[in-house]
Design an enzyme around this catalytic site. Sequence first.
Site, PDB file in Angstrom:
ATOM      1  N   LYS A  52      -7.442   7.247  15.986  1.00 42.26           N
ATOM      2  CA  LYS A  52      -8.369   6.842  17.053  1.00 42.26           C
ATOM      3  C   LYS A  52      -9.286   8.014  17.371  1.00 42.26           C
ATOM      4  O   LYS A  52      -8.996   9.172  17.046  1.00 42.26           O
ATOM      5  CB  LYS A  52      -7.612   6.405  18.316  1.00 42.26           C
ATOM      6  CG  LYS A  52      -6.667   7.452  18.927  1.00 42.26           C
ATOM      7  CD  LYS A  52      -7.326   8.486  19.820  1.00 42.26           C
ATOM      8  CE  LYS A  52      -6.335   9.500  20.374  1.00 42.26           C
ATOM      9  NZ  LYS A  52      -7.009  10.670  21.005  1.00 42.26           N
ATOM     10  N   ALA A  58      -5.255  17.367  15.844  1.00 39.63           N
ATOM     11  CA  ALA A  58      -6.649  17.000  15.599  1.00 39.63           C
ATOM     12  C   ALA A  58      -7.257  16.181  16.732  1.00 39.63           C
ATOM     13  O   ALA A  58      -8.467  15.972  16.755  1.00 39.63           O
ATOM     14  CB  ALA A  58      -6.746  16.210  14.288  1.00 39.63           C
ATOM     15  N   LEU A  68      -6.615  13.013  17.070  1.00 41.37           N
ATOM     16  CA  LEU A  68      -6.864  11.704  16.463  1.00 41.37           C
ATOM     17  C   LEU A  68      -5.686  10.747  16.615  1.00 41.37           C
ATOM     18  O   LEU A  68      -5.724   9.622  16.116  1.00 41.37           O
ATOM     19  CB  LEU A  68      -7.210  11.867  14.979  1.00 41.37           C
ATOM     20  CG  LEU A  68      -8.458  12.712  14.679  1.00 41.37           C
ATOM     21  CD1 LEU A  68      -8.608  12.923  13.173  1.00 41.37           C
ATOM     22  CD2 LEU A  68      -9.720  12.054  15.249  1.00 41.37           C
ATOM     23  N   ASP A  77      -0.050   8.162  24.454  1.00 42.12           N
ATOM     24  CA  ASP A  77      -1.076   7.493  23.642  1.00 42.12           C
ATOM     25  C   ASP A  77      -0.530   6.286  22.880  1.00 42.12           C
ATOM     26  O   ASP A  77      -1.301   5.527  22.293  1.00 42.12           O
ATOM     27  CB  ASP A  77      -1.695   8.468  22.628  1.00 42.12           C
ATOM     28  CG  ASP A  77      -2.725   9.400  23.259  1.00 42.12           C
ATOM     29  OD1 ASP A  77      -3.072   9.188  24.438  1.00 42.12           O
ATOM     30  OD2 ASP A  77      -3.171  10.340  22.578  1.00 42.12           O
TER      31      ASP A  77
END
Length: 294
Positions: free
Chosen positions: A15, A104, A106, A143
């Site tokens: 994401k 990262a 992500l 998340d």
Amino acid sequence: MRISLNKYKIFSNAKINIGLNVFQKESDGYHNIDSIMAPIDLSDEMDVTFYSDLGDLKIECSDKSIPTDERNILYKTYKIFFEESKKEKEKIDIILKKNIPSEAGLGGGSSNAGFFLKLLNKHYGNVYNEKELEKLAMRVGSDVPFFIKNKTARVGGKGNRVDLVENNLKDSIILIKPLDFGVSTKEAYESFDNLKEVKYADFDKIIKNLKEGNRIALESNIENSLEQGILETDTNIKMLKMTLNSVVSGKKFFMSGSGSTYYTFVTELEKSQIETRLKTFVDNVKIIICKTIN
């Protein structure tokens, strides 16, 4: 003797954060956030085998720097699912091929956990509905609930509020991930806590821009609270941002999550030229081209 019962291949995608507002630390030691998260078509691969005998979880990973014991988020997912569902633990093997970089911003680990949790639920006959699965995911990581829905969403609270938003962006995305350093989430939040002033993203405008597919307007409304802190304390990140801005003038680069990945939106016409400039003039970075999954 292990007798294989079922085999699955799943792709758990990354994401990006299209803006991230972080608020002051609560009494429980955690921060509330407000963010737009969008899934992108960069994915890890997981080959998951369920066996007919009882046992434990075994993980193999292509990235040898990632622990494959109880420290891995997949173990936490496995443990929480079986504790809550009261199912007997079966032997499960996971072969994890990492394509999403670590440290990262992500969501690679959270994505692995979310997709594994959905697979466990499916394999055992849909023990939980989507809302219940999101609550369970919250126990794994902040998340992880986002990846249960895995659609562009406004994520709030401590990750527990996930409200879908319409995303009509057509542009491609270029990810720039430094190879020789990362940013830990802990470091990012500590840097944020020391900020004297924070500039916040306007998510009402961002949601409108996404619905209209208006990338130019969108870019002017994106802010990242964690990036603002990291730029004050991390020389590597500061130098990377300066380099990106000088190599590709006129483009805006945004940090995803707690970093260290930056991204920029590009049209089909400019994609190849900007990719070439980044690969030519920015050292020690991995360049990945992707799109949001709408």
